[in-house]
Design an enzyme around this catalytic site. Structure first.
Site, PDB file in Angstrom:
ATOM      1  N   GLY B  41      16.087  54.154  71.613  1.00 47.15           N
ATOM      2  CA  GLY B  41      15.914  53.284  72.162  1.00 47.15           C
ATOM      3  C   GLY B  41      14.683  53.325  73.397  1.00 47.15           C
ATOM      4  N   GLY B  43      13.718  50.822  75.672  1.00 46.01           N
ATOM      5  CA  GLY B  43      13.398  49.830  76.513  1.00 46.01           C
ATOM      6  C   GLY B  43      13.104  50.460  77.768  1.00 46.01           C
ATOM      7  CG  LEU B  44      12.933  47.728  81.453  1.00 41.26           C
ATOM      8  CD1 LEU B  44      13.592  47.038  82.423  1.00 41.26           C
ATOM      9  CD2 LEU B  44      11.719  48.154  81.742  1.00 41.26           C
ATOM     10  CB  ALA B  45      17.852  52.498  79.994  1.00 44.67           C
ATOM     11  CG  HIS B 267      21.167  32.444  81.056  1.00 42.69           C
ATOM     12  ND1 HIS B 267      20.786  31.141  81.760  1.00 42.69           N
ATOM     13  CD2 HIS B 267      20.620  33.416  81.928  1.00 42.69           C
ATOM     14  CE1 HIS B 267      20.094  31.386  82.558  1.00 42.69           C
ATOM     15  NE2 HIS B 267      19.889  32.803  82.941  1.00 42.69           N
ATOM     16  NE  ARG B 338      21.793  34.346  85.141  1.00 40.04           N
ATOM     17  CZ  ARG B 338      21.183  35.393  84.905  1.00 40.04           C
ATOM     18  NH1 ARG B 338      21.501  36.437  84.051  1.00 40.04           N
ATOM     19  NH2 ARG B 338      19.774  35.401  85.517  1.00 40.04           N
ATOM     20  CG  HIS B 430      21.096  35.979  79.077  1.00 37.34           C
ATOM     21  ND1 HIS B 430      19.963  36.223  78.530  1.00 37.34           N
ATOM     22  CD2 HIS B 430      20.952  36.457  80.350  1.00 37.34           C
ATOM     23  CE1 HIS B 430      19.094  36.557  79.353  1.00 37.34           C
ATOM     24  NE2 HIS B 430      19.564  36.899  80.574  1.00 37.34           N
ATOM     25  NE  ARG B 464      22.387  41.306  83.425  1.00 34.92           N
ATOM     26  CZ  ARG B 464      21.318  40.401  83.667  1.00 34.92           C
ATOM     27  NH1 ARG B 464      20.847  40.534  84.838  1.00 34.92           N
ATOM     28  NH2 ARG B 464      21.139  39.554  82.640  1.00 34.92           N
TER      29      ARG B 464
END
Lengths: 229, 671, 252
Positions: B41, B43-45, B267, B338, B430, B464
Site C-alpha cells: 500500500g 497511501g499516506l501511511a 458520512h 457525523r 466512508h 473518527r
C-alpha cells in the site's frame, strides 16, 4: 557547457527554434521595409538605390550568411522536432476532434514551414540568384532612369506571370499562418510569459502576422495589376 | 481468555513515547543494509513509511495495485489534517487534541496511542511543508487553519478541498526520490494475495503481477500492511473502486487478530443513490454543513408528493419544513458529529419523509444562506432597495465563492442546479475505524507483521473526527514505524536474506494458484458484482447505520448463503496469465464476504451503542437524551480482537480492556 | 429507467503485442444518470453474462482526483466536457442514438496494456528523476511557520500541484508531449522557498528523463491546457522553459 546541453534536449531544440524564428522575423522586417520602397511608385528608383546599398554593404552581406545559417538551423531543427513528434504518437486516433482544443495552424507548423520553404526556393530562384550573379545576372536588364542596377525591372518582369503571382500570394498566406502561431510561440518557448504582458505580445503577434505578409503579397499583386510601374 | 499484550510503555502519558523511543532497540546503519522490508500500500501511511525506512537505510519493496503509487485513495480526502500547533492562539495543545480524539471516538480507543498521535501531529505539518506541500496560507504568508466538527479550536490545516491529494503527493514525492536512488523497489499493479509466515514470523508475501498474472514470491524480514479500510464491503461507499480488504484479511487468516470490525463511519453528506447501475457514492464535504440547513417536509403528504414528482422542495412553505437537526440538537444544530447526523437522516427517511424517488434523501438547503449573504452584500455594496432577484444574485455569488467546486460536482453528477434547488443528500459509508489489532508498536499478533493507517484499528475508537485520518496515516508512516520497527528487526541483523524457496512459500503460492484456478474454471453464470451487490445490501440494511440482534443474526445467515452461492455460481472470464480485472474483483469479493460475516458477529457481540456502532436495543429510553445512543462502559470498554479459527464464521474473541486514566468517561451530548 | 440507445465503438486490444481494432457495441437502456464508467460497467456485466471478454479500462476513485481513469471519448481526452475527468462525465451529456468512439491514450511513451488501459509508468520515472524536495523524514525540522511564503506564490504553487497525473495532456497533444505534466511539478517546487535550492537540477533531470521516455516536443499548441481536467496553465510550461534555460546556461 556540455554538448548535450546545447543540442540534445527537447527544450534546447525549442530555444533554437524560437531564437532562429525571432531572427528570421527581424529579417522579414528589413526585407519588407526595403521592398516597400517600390510603393514610392517612382519607377523603382528609390527601391533600386536601397537594394543596391543592401546588396553591396559588407555588413549586410555578412549578415546574409548568418541569415542562411539561421534559416538552415530553423529548418533542420524543425525537421528534427517534426520527426520526433511523429514518433511520439505512432498510432493515430480513429476519431480525433482537434478543433475542440487547438487551432489547425498551431498544429501544422511543419507543413506551413515546408510550404514556406518551397516558396523560398522559388523566390530565391527568381531574384536572389540573379541579383548575386549566380545564375544569370541583372546586367541583362536595362538600367533604371538614375543609371542603377534595375532589380525593380526584374520584379516587374517576374510578376507579369499570373501563376507566379498566385504562388507568391499563397506563400504569403503560409507565412501569415506560420507567424500567427510562431510569433507568440517563440516568446513562450523562451519562458517569456506573464499575465500582464501576454495580451500585448499576442496582439502584437497578430498585427505583425497580418501586416508583414499583406505587405509582401501586395507587391506582386500591385505589379501584376499595374498599380505600380 | 485474552492473550493480548498492548505493550503500552509505563510512565506518565506525556512521557511514554519519548521514553519508549529512548529505550527500544535500534538497528545500526551498517546492519540496516542487510534488512529487507515489504510495504504493502502506498497511501499516506505506506508511502510515508516506505520513504522513511528507505532513507534510514533499509531495503524496501513497496507494492500497490494501482498503476502508480500516487493514486492511493488517501488522495480523495478533502477537508484537512489536524495538528496541535496552536497557531491561532486559541488554547490548543497536545492534550486538547488527545482529549477531543478520545471523546470523539466515544471512549473506545487506546489512550496511549491517541496521545502519541497528538504529540507527533505538529511534526507532520513541519515535515509536509519542508516537502513542498502547498498548504493554504494567509496574506502574511503564514499557514491558515479552519475549524472542523466536534472541536472548539481551529487546528485543521488544509490545501483547498484537496488536502489528501497534496499530502499524498508529498509522501509520493519522497517515495519516488528513494525509488530514483534505488533504495525502494516499486511494484505497481501488483496485488498482495497472502502473507507468508515462517516459524511464527511474517517473512514475506505472495503477490500477483496484475499485468502478466504471474504469481510472485517476495521475502522480507518484516511486512508492513498499509492497505486502507474495508468500506467497500458495503459495495456502495465513498471508497475507491479498488479499495479492498484482501491484504488485511489474508493476514487475519494467517494469525493477525481483527480489531473492532463493526466500527464503521457513515458520512452524512453524500450524493444519494440514483439507480441500480450505481458503482460508488460521492462525498460532499462536511464544510457544507456550515451554511446548509438540513430538512425534510413536516407533513408526510408533502414528502409523498415530492417523491412522486408532483411537488418540489421549493413549493413547501417555511412553516411546513422540519429542520430536524436544529429541532433535536439546538446546541449544535446542523453541525452535530457525523454519526449523529447520519442516524437522524435515516430516522426521518425510515419514517417516510424522504425526498427523492427512492425515499432515501433529505434536503441540504442553501437558500437561507443565499438570502443572508445577499442582504449582507447589498448593505456592503450600498445597493439601495435591492430587489429579491438582486439579493439572490449577490448571495449566490458568495456561496459560489465558498463552495463552487462542490456545487459544480453535484450538478455534474445529479444534473440539477443546486443554487436553484436544494441539494439532496444521504449518508454513505466512508471510513472504517476497525482493522487489524496492533500493539503500541503497531505490530499485529503475528511477529514481524505490522499494520499502519486506516488498516489498523488503533486511534479513532468507535468514531473518527474529521481531519484525523490524514493525521493518523502520516503519523504512523513518518514518525512511529521508523522507530518501532527497529525494535523488532534488531534480532534479524544476522538472519541474512529470506529464502523464498522454503516450503511455507510453496504452500502459500499453491493456495493462491488453486484459488485462481477455481475461479477461472468454475463454469458459473453470474458476474462477481452480483454477489458484491447482494452482500452490500445485506450489510447496509442490517449492519449499517442501525443494528439489532435479530437483523444481525439474519445477516449472518444471508451472508453464508451468499458465500456458498458465490463459490458455486460466480463466473470469471479470461485466463490467469493476463490483465484480468474480473479475476481481481473475484478475489477481493471472496474476502469481503468472509469479513462481512465477522463484522456482523462483532456487531452482535457488542450489545451497546458507541460512536458509529448503534444498537437499537441500547438507546436512552427517556429523559432529555431519549433516542440517543447509550454506551455500556461496564461491560464493553474493550477492544474486540477476533482470532481466525480456520474457517469463515468461526472466530475466537479476545478482549483488550481499555483503561482510561487521563479522560473521564461521560456521555456525549449535543443537545 | 434506461432510455438511451447508443452505438459504442471501442478499441479492443488483447495485450501489448496484439494489433488491436475498433469493435462495435450497441447498448440499450442507458440511463442519463449513469456516469460514463457506469455505462461501461453495465456493458461489461452484460459481456460477462454472455461469456465474452469484458472491456479493460482503468479507474479507481471515481471522484475525479486519483487520475487513474483515462479514455479518449469521441475524439477528446476525458470526453466532451471541460475540467472534468472521465469518471465525472455523465450520460446526460449524450443524446439518444449517438455514436461514441472510445480509445486509449495514444503515445509512444504510454504503451497499451490491454484494451483501453495504458502504462503511464513514464510519469513515475520522471517524478523519480527529480520531482521532490530532498528532505528526509525528521522529527526536528524547523517550525512550519518559520518561513513565510507569499500568498500569491503559494496559490500558484497549489494551482500547479493540482495536477492528477492522468496523462490527458499527452493524449491531447498532437506531439505526444508531457511538458504540461513536467512543468506543473517543476513549477510547484520552483515557486516555494523549500523547493528553490534544487530548482535547477530538478528542471534538468526531469526534462532529461522526459526526453528519454520518448515523449514528443512541446510546440506551444495549447491543447493540453484546454483538455486538462485540473486546468493546469501553460504559464507553467513557460516557467519550466525559464528554469531550464537558466539551469542550462549556468551549468558548470
Amino acid at each position: 557547457m556540455a554538448r548535450t546541453a546545447l543540442f540534445g534536449s527537447s527544450l534546447v531544440k525549442k530555444y533554437w527554434m524560437a531564437l532562429t524564428g525571432l531572427f528570421l522575423i527581424t529579417f522579414l522586417v528589413v526585407h519588407a521595409g526595403v521592398n516597400a520602397m517600390i510603393f514610392w511608385n517612382d519607377g523603382g528608383v528609390t527601391f533600386n538605390m536601397v537594394a543596391h546599398f543592401f546588396g553591396t554593404n559588407i555588413f549586410i552581406r555578412t549578415m546574409e550568411i548568418v541569415l542562411f545559417l539561421g534559416l538552415i538551423a530553423h529548418v533542420v531543427d524543425g525537421l528534427m522536432l517534426w520527426r520526433q513528434n511523429r514518433a511520439a504518437r505512432p498510432v493515430k486516433y480513429a476519431m480525433e476532434k482537434g478543433s475542440a482544443s487547438r487551432s489547425w495552424y498551431s498544429a501544422s507548423m511543419g507543413i506551413l514551414g515546408t510550404l514556406i520553404l518551397l516558396f523560398l526556393i522559388v523566390h530565391l530562384w527568381h531574384f536572389w540568384v540573379k541579383s548575386r550573379g549566380i545564375v544569370g545576372s541583372l546586367d541583362e536588364l536595362p538600367l533604371d532612369p538614375e543609371g542603377q542596377e534595375n532589380l525593380f525591372a526584374l520584379m516587374v518582369q517576374t510578376f507579369e506571370n499570373p501563376i507566379v503571382v498566385v504562388i507568391y500570394v499563397l506563400g504569403c498566406f503560409s507565412l501569415f499562418w506560420h507567424l500567427l502561431h510562431g510569433f507568440k510561440s517563440a516568446f513562450q518557448s523562451l519562458g517569456l510569459n506573464h499575465k500582464r504582458y501576454n495580451p500585448i505580445i499576442a496582439a502584437f503577434g497578430v498585427v505583425f502576422s497580418i501586416i508583414v505578409p499583406t505587405l509582401f503579397a501586395l507587391m506582386p499583386v500591385s505589379m501584376y495589376f499595374g498599380w505600380i510601374q | 481468555m485474552s492473550t493480548l499484550d498492548s505493550k503500552i510503555p509505563p510512565g506518565p502519558i506525556d512521557k511514554k513515547w519519548t521514553d519508549h523511543k529512548g529505550h527500544i532497540r535500534i538497528v545500526a546503519p551498517s546492519n540496516k543494509r542487510r534488512i529487507d522490508i515489504i510495504v504493502v500500500g502506498t497511501g499516506l501511511a505506506g508511502g510515508a513509511a516506505a520513504a522513511s525506512l528507505a532513507e534510514m537505510g533499509y531495503n524496501v519493496k513497496a507494492f500497490c495495485f494501482q498503476d502508480s503509487a500516487r493514486r492511493a485513495h488517501s488522495i480523495a480526502a478533502q477537508g484537512g489534517i489536524n495538528a496541535a500547533k496552536n497557531y491561532q492562539n486559541d488554547g490548543d495543545s497536545t492534550y486538547r487534541l488527545f482529549y477531543d480524539t478520545v471523546k470523539g471516538g466515544d471512549y473506545r480507543s487506546r489512550e496511549a496511542n491517541v496521545y502519541r498521535l497528538a504529540e507527533v501531529s505538529a511534526n507532520i505539518i513541519d515535515q509536509c511543508v519542508a516537502q513542498g506541500v502547498p498548504f493554504a496560507r494567509d496574506y502574511g504568508g503564514l499557514l491558515d487553519n479552519r475549524s472542523f466538527g466536534g472541536v472548539q479550536v481551529s487546528r485543521t490545516f488544509y490545501a483547498r478541498g484537496q488536502t489528501g491529494q497534496q499530502l499524498l503527493l508529498g509522501a509520493y514525492s519522497a517515495l519516488m526520490r528513494q525509488v530514483g536512488k534505488g533504495t525502494v523497489q516499486m511494484f505497481d499493479r501488483h496485488e498482495m494475495l497472502d502473507v507468508v509466515v515462517v516459524d511464527g514470523k511474517a517473512r514475506g508475501i505472495i503477490a500477483r503481477n496484475l499485468i502478466t498474472g504471474e504469481i510472485e514470491r517476495h521475502g522480507a524480514h518484516a511486512v508492513l500492511l498499509c492497505t486502507g479500510g474495508y468500506g467497500n464491503v458495503f459495495f456502495l461507499s465513498t471508497n475507491a473502486m479498488g479499495s479492498n480488504v484482501t491484504a488485511a484479511w489474508k493476514a487475519h487468516k494467517r494469525g493477525a487478530y481483527f480489531g473492532n470490525p463493526c466500527y464503521t463511519q457513515i458520512h452524512p453528506t453524500c450524493i444519494p443513490v440514483s439507480g441500480t447501475h450505481q458503482s460508488k457514492l460521492t462525498l460532499m464535504s462536511e464544510s457544507l454543513r456550515n451554511d446548509g440547513r438540513i430538512w425534510v417536509p413536516k407533513n408526510i403528504e408533502d414528502a409523498k408528493a415530492i417523491r412522486e414528482g408532483k411537488k418540489k422542495g421549493s413549493d413547501i412553505p417555511e412553516a411546513d419544513r422540519d429542520y430536524y437537526l436544529e429541532r433535536r440538537y439546538p446546541a449544535f444544530g446542523n453541525l452535530v458529529p457525523r454519526d449523529v447526523a447520519s442516524r437522524a437522516a435515516k430516522e426521518r427517511c425510515d419514517a417516510g419523509f424522504g425526498v427523492n424517488k427512492t425515499g432515501e434523501a433529505v434536503y441540504l438547503d442553501f437558500s437561507a444562506a443565499i438570502q443572508r449573504y445577499g442582504k449582507q452584500q447589498a448593505n456592503m455594496q450600498k445597493v439601495e432597495n435591492a430587489s429579491p432577484e438582486q439579493i439572490r444574485e449577490l448571495g449566490t455569488a458568495v456561496v459560489s465563492e465558498k463552495y463552487g467546486n462542490l456545487f459544480d460536482m453535484y450538478e455534474n453528477i445529479v444534473g440539477e442546479d443546486p443554487y436553484k434547488h436544494a441539494m439532496k443528500i444521504y449518508p454513505a459509508v466512508h471510513y472504517t475505524m476497525g482493522g487489524l489489532w496492533v500493539d503500541y508498536n503497531l505490530q499485529t499478533t503475528v511477529p514481524g507483521l505490522f499494520c499502519l493507517g486506516e488498516a489498523n484499528f488503533s486511534d479513532h475508537g468507535a468514531n473518527r473526527l474529521g481531519a484525523s485520518a490524514l493525521m493518523q496515516g502520516l503519523a504512523d508512516g513518518y514518525f512511529v514505524i521508523p522507530y518501532t520497527v527497529g525494535d523488532y528487526l534488531a534480532d534479524d541483523i544476522r538472519t541474512g536474506p529470506i529464502d523464498t524457496m522454503r516450503p511455507e512459500f510453496d504452500a502459500a503460492e499453491k493456495e493462491q494458484k488453486d484459488r485462481i484456478h477455481h475461479f477461472l474454471n468454475n463454469k458459473g453464470t453470474k458476474p462477481v458484482d452480483d454477489f458484491h451487490r447482494r452482500l452490500g445490501k445485506v450489510m447496509w440494511d442490517k449492519c449499517g447505520m442501525a443494528r439489532n440482534a435479530q437483523g444481525l443474526q439474519e445477516a449472518i445467515v444471508e451472508i453464508r448463503r451468499i458465500r456458498e452461492e458465490f463459490w458455486k455460481y460466480v463466473r470469471v472470464p479470461g485466463t490467469a496469465n493476463e490483465f484480468n480485472q474480473e479475476l481481481e474483483k473475484a478475489g477481493r469479493v471472496a474476502d469481503f464476504i468472509e469479513l462481512g460475516e465477522l463484522m456482523c458477529m462483532d456487531a452482535l457481540n457488542r450489545n451497546e451503542s458507541c460512536g458509529g456502532h448503534f444498537r437499537e436495543e441500547s438507546q436512552e429510553l427517556d429523559g432529555p437524551q431519549q433516542g440517543e445512543a447509550k454506551r455500556d462502559d461496564e461491560n464493553y470498554a474493550y477492544v474486540a480482537a477476533w482470532e481466525w479459527l480456520g474457517e469463515a464464521g468461526k472466530a475466537n474473541l479476545h478482549k483488550e480492556h481499555l483503561e482510561f486514566n487521563e479522560v473521564k468517561l461521560t456521555q456525549r451530548s449535543y443537545k | 429507467m434506461g432510455n438511451m440507445k447508443l452505438n459504442l465503438k471501442i478499441w479492443r486490444q488483447n495485450g501489448s503485442n496484439d494489433k488491436g481494432s475498433i469493435k462495435d457495441y450497441p447498448v440499450n437502456d442507458v440511463s442519463e444518470d449513469m456516469s460514463f464508467l457506469e455505462m461501461l460497467d453495465v456493458l461489461n456485466d452484460d459481456l460477462v453474462r454472455k461469456g465474452e471478454d469484458p472491456i479493460a479500462f482503468d479507474h479507481d476513485c471515481r471522484e475525479g482526483i486519483c487520475g487513474m481513469c483515462s479514455l479518449f471519448i469521441n475524439g477528446r481526452p476525458h470526453g466532451p466536457e471541460r475540467h472534468i475527468t472521465t469518471c465525472q462525465l455523465h450520460m446526460r451529456k449524450f443524446k439518444d442514438g449517438d455514436t461514441i468512439y472510445v480509445e486509449p491514450w495514444r503515445a509512444e511513451a504510454f504503451p497499451v496494456v490491454k484494451d483501453l488501459v495504458v502504462d503511464r509508468g513514464a510519469f513515475d520515472r520522471i517524478q523519480a528523476a527529480g520531482g521532490f524536495v530532498s528532505v528526509n523524514t525528521m522529527g526536528n525540522l524547523v517550525d512550519a511557520n518559520a518561513m513565510p511564503v507569499r500568498k500569491a506564490d503559494a496559490d500558484k504553487a497549489f494551482d500547479a500541484a493540482a495536477c492528477i497525473g492522468c496523462g490527458a495532456c499527452v493524449a491531447a497533444c498532437p506531439n505526444g508531449s508531457a511538458m504540461l505534466f513536467v512543468s506543473a511539478k517543476v513549477s510547484q517546487y520552483a515557486l516555494l522557498p523549500q523547493g528553490r535550492p534544487e530548482a535547477r537540477e530538478r528542471a534538468l533531470n526531469m526534462v532529461q528523463q522526459m526526453d528519454a521516455e520518448k515523449f514528443g516536443n512541446c510546440s506551444n499548441i495549447g491543447a493540453c491546457e484546454i483538455e486538462c481536467p485540473k486546468d493546469i496553465s501553460l504559464e507553467n510550461i513557460a516557467r519550466l522553459n525559464r528554469e531550464y534555460l537558466g539551469a542550462t546556461l549556468s551549468r558548470e
